[in-house]
Design a protein around this motif. Structure first.
Motif, PDB file in Angstrom:
ATOM      1  N   VAL A 215       9.772 -14.210  -0.179  1.00  0.00           N
ATOM      2  CA  VAL A 215       8.811 -13.401  -0.951  1.00  0.00           C
ATOM      3  C   VAL A 215       9.594 -12.448  -1.867  1.00  0.00           C
ATOM      4  O   VAL A 215       9.501 -11.231  -1.754  1.00  0.00           O
ATOM      5  N   PRO A 216      10.352 -12.983  -2.808  1.00  0.00           N
ATOM      6  CA  PRO A 216      11.234 -12.143  -3.630  1.00  0.00           C
ATOM      7  C   PRO A 216      10.484 -11.140  -4.500  1.00  0.00           C
ATOM      8  O   PRO A 216      10.999 -10.039  -4.748  1.00  0.00           O
ATOM      9  N   LEU A 217       9.295 -11.485  -4.958  1.00  0.00           N
ATOM     10  CA  LEU A 217       8.553 -10.542  -5.800  1.00  0.00           C
ATOM     11  C   LEU A 217       8.027  -9.379  -4.977  1.00  0.00           C
ATOM     12  O   LEU A 217       8.058  -8.228  -5.423  1.00  0.00           O
ATOM     13  N   TYR A 218       7.537  -9.666  -3.791  1.00  0.00           N
ATOM     14  CA  TYR A 218       7.123  -8.567  -2.909  1.00  0.00           C
ATOM     15  C   TYR A 218       8.321  -7.700  -2.538  1.00  0.00           C
ATOM     16  O   TYR A 218       8.213  -6.473  -2.443  1.00  0.00           O
ATOM     17  N   GLN A 219       9.479  -8.332  -2.333  1.00  0.00           N
ATOM     18  CA  GLN A 219      10.670  -7.559  -2.040  1.00  0.00           C
ATOM     19  C   GLN A 219      11.030  -6.657  -3.213  1.00  0.00           C
ATOM     20  O   GLN A 219      11.440  -5.493  -3.030  1.00  0.00           O
ATOM     21  N   GLN A 220      10.846  -7.156  -4.422  1.00  0.00           N
ATOM     22  CA  GLN A 220      11.114  -6.377  -5.631  1.00  0.00           C
ATOM     23  C   GLN A 220      10.210  -5.140  -5.686  1.00  0.00           C
ATOM     24  O   GLN A 220      10.676  -4.027  -5.974  1.00  0.00           O
ATOM     25  N   VAL A 221       8.930  -5.323  -5.401  1.00  0.00           N
ATOM     26  CA  VAL A 221       7.998  -4.189  -5.410  1.00  0.00           C
ATOM     27  C   VAL A 221       8.300  -3.242  -4.248  1.00  0.00           C
ATOM     28  O   VAL A 221       8.246  -2.024  -4.409  1.00  0.00           O
ATOM     29  N   ALA A 222       8.646  -3.790  -3.089  1.00  0.00           N
ATOM     30  CA  ALA A 222       8.982  -2.947  -1.938  1.00  0.00           C
ATOM     31  C   ALA A 222      10.224  -2.104  -2.225  1.00  0.00           C
ATOM     32  O   ALA A 222      10.267  -0.916  -1.876  1.00  0.00           O
ATOM     33  N   ASP A 223      11.220  -2.695  -2.872  1.00  0.00           N
ATOM     34  CA  ASP A 223      12.426  -1.939  -3.230  1.00  0.00           C
ATOM     35  C   ASP A 223      12.099  -0.829  -4.214  1.00  0.00           C
ATOM     36  O   ASP A 223      12.620   0.288  -4.109  1.00  0.00           O
ATOM     37  N   TRP A 224      11.208  -1.126  -5.174  1.00  0.00           N
ATOM     38  CA  TRP A 224      10.758  -0.090  -6.118  1.00  0.00           C
ATOM     39  C   TRP A 224      10.078   1.044  -5.376  1.00  0.00           C
ATOM     40  O   TRP A 224      10.323   2.223  -5.640  1.00  0.00           O
ATOM     41  N   GLY A 225       9.214   0.687  -4.402  1.00  0.00           N
ATOM     42  CA  GLY A 225       8.517   1.712  -3.642  1.00  0.00           C
ATOM     43  C   GLY A 225       9.454   2.572  -2.829  1.00  0.00           C
ATOM     44  O   GLY A 225       9.247   3.787  -2.712  1.00  0.00           O
ATOM     45  N   ALA A 226      10.484   1.949  -2.247  1.00  0.00           N
ATOM     46  CA  ALA A 226      11.428   2.712  -1.440  1.00  0.00           C
ATOM     47  C   ALA A 226      12.170   3.753  -2.264  1.00  0.00           C
ATOM     48  O   ALA A 226      12.535   4.832  -1.763  1.00  0.00           O
ATOM     49  N   LYS A 227      12.346   3.487  -3.554  1.00  0.00           N
ATOM     50  CA  LYS A 227      13.066   4.418  -4.431  1.00  0.00           C
ATOM     51  C   LYS A 227      12.149   5.455  -5.071  1.00  0.00           C
ATOM     52  O   LYS A 227      12.602   6.557  -5.418  1.00  0.00           O
ATOM     53  N   ASN A 228      10.884   5.118  -5.229  1.00  0.00           N
ATOM     54  CA  ASN A 228      10.018   5.960  -6.057  1.00  0.00           C
ATOM     55  C   ASN A 228       8.869   6.642  -5.310  1.00  0.00           C
ATOM     56  O   ASN A 228       8.232   7.536  -5.873  1.00  0.00           O
ATOM     57  N   LEU A 229       8.583   6.222  -4.084  1.00  0.00           N
ATOM     58  CA  LEU A 229       7.428   6.781  -3.382  1.00  0.00           C
ATOM     59  C   LEU A 229       7.864   7.678  -2.216  1.00  0.00           C
ATOM     60  O   LEU A 229       8.935   7.520  -1.685  1.00  0.00           O
TER      61      LEU A 229
END
Length: 306
Positions: free
Chosen positions: A292-306
């Protein structure tokens, strides 16, 4: 029927309004200014398709004040407040109450049932676009209103007649209700819209019109749907609809400027369902050995920004 609705926001408030307007006895569990406004003036439903309705017969109280016993408890809170709903059910409900959670996060009914073994917790999901516009006022931006609920595989089937009656009562209230014989499939089909829409909307900080035309926003939305579809197939689920086509049809029908509730929560800087709608998919990918690379991409964004 007699309903208690735990949570009077965009989901619970819309359901409360429609059920009360159809003559059902409805009490919402709310708090703060929203509670005070409903107690003083009733619940106001503002829509684009049926105008504004003022429903004075909706009752409202806090969880602590509730002293009745409904036929059905509809749980309509955000997933990060699920423990409050479980505690409420433990204290206030008996074995004759049918409990139906209609949250965005997949599998909520099973989570509740594990902690409420003496009660009957179905799984459920809802298609609705609603939010609190101001204290006591719910804005339903799109006429879409569909509720699906049912028993999980191997779940003890208790209160079946009440579940069948619930379907009829909701349909009479102009709610497209369906008592499903495969709620895991149907709930994941719904999740395959709301999770990608929320994830992509938050990632790009974009509203519905950006996803209604070709571009990177729409491509991410489609890609996320396909990853949920792959997970479902790994779980042994045979979907009855084309998930991408269905998701795009829903998205393309939304009013311009529409957003998912998770995105609005993030914008307000408060709690959000990011863990349940995004990180949970990454966890399921690991569990079922699905990329699920796209979900991982969004999850990584969330870990940095939320």
């Amino acid at each position: 029927m007699k309903f208690c609705i735990f949570g009077a926001g965009g989901t619970g408030g819309v359901l409360a309004a429609y059920l009360a307007m159809a003559g059902n006895e409805v009490t919402v569990i709310a708090r703060g200014a929203h509670l005070a406004a409903i107690q003083e003036k009733g619940l106001t439903l503002r829509t684009n398709h049926r105008g504004t309705e003022q429903i004075k017969k909706v009752k409202a109280c806090t969880a602590e004040e509730y002293a009745d016993m409904p036929d059905v408890l509809l749980v309509c809170v955000k997933y990060y407040n699920i423990d409050d709903a479980i505690a409420f059910a433990q204290e206030k409900m008996n074995a004759e109450v049918l409990i139906v959670p209609v949250l965005n996060v997949f599998g909520t009914g099973g989570v509740m049932q594990e902690k409420l073994p003496e009660l009957t917790c179905l799984d459920g999901c809802i298609y609705v676009m609603g939010e609190i516009a101001s204290p006591g006022v719910i804005y339903q931006s799109d006429k879409m209103l569909r509720v699906i609920f049912g028993y999980r595989p191997q779940q003890e089937v208790r209160l079946r007649e009440k579940a069948q009656e619930l379907e009829t009562v909701m349909q009479k209230a102009e709610i497209r209700a369906h008592f499903s014989d495969n709620i895991i499939r149907d709930a994941l089909q719904k999740f395959a819209f709301v999770s990608p829409a929320a994830a992509a909307g938050a990632y790009f900080n974009a509203t519905s019109e950006k996803f209604q035309v070709d571009g990177q926003e729409r491509e991410l939305f489609i890609g996320l749907i396909k990853e949920v579809e792959a997970l479902g197939q790994a779980m042994g689920i045979t979907f009855t609809v084309n998930l991408v086509e269905t998701g795009l049809n829903i998205m393309d029908a939304l009013k311009a400027g529409s957003t998912m509730s998770m995105q609005r929560d993030i914008q307000r800087g408060g709690n959000s369902e990011f863990a349940g709608l995004v990180n949970r998919v990454v966890e399921l990918g690991t569990e079922y050995h699905v990329a699920v690379p796209l979900y991982q991409q969004v999850a990584d964004w969330g870990a940095k920004n939320l």
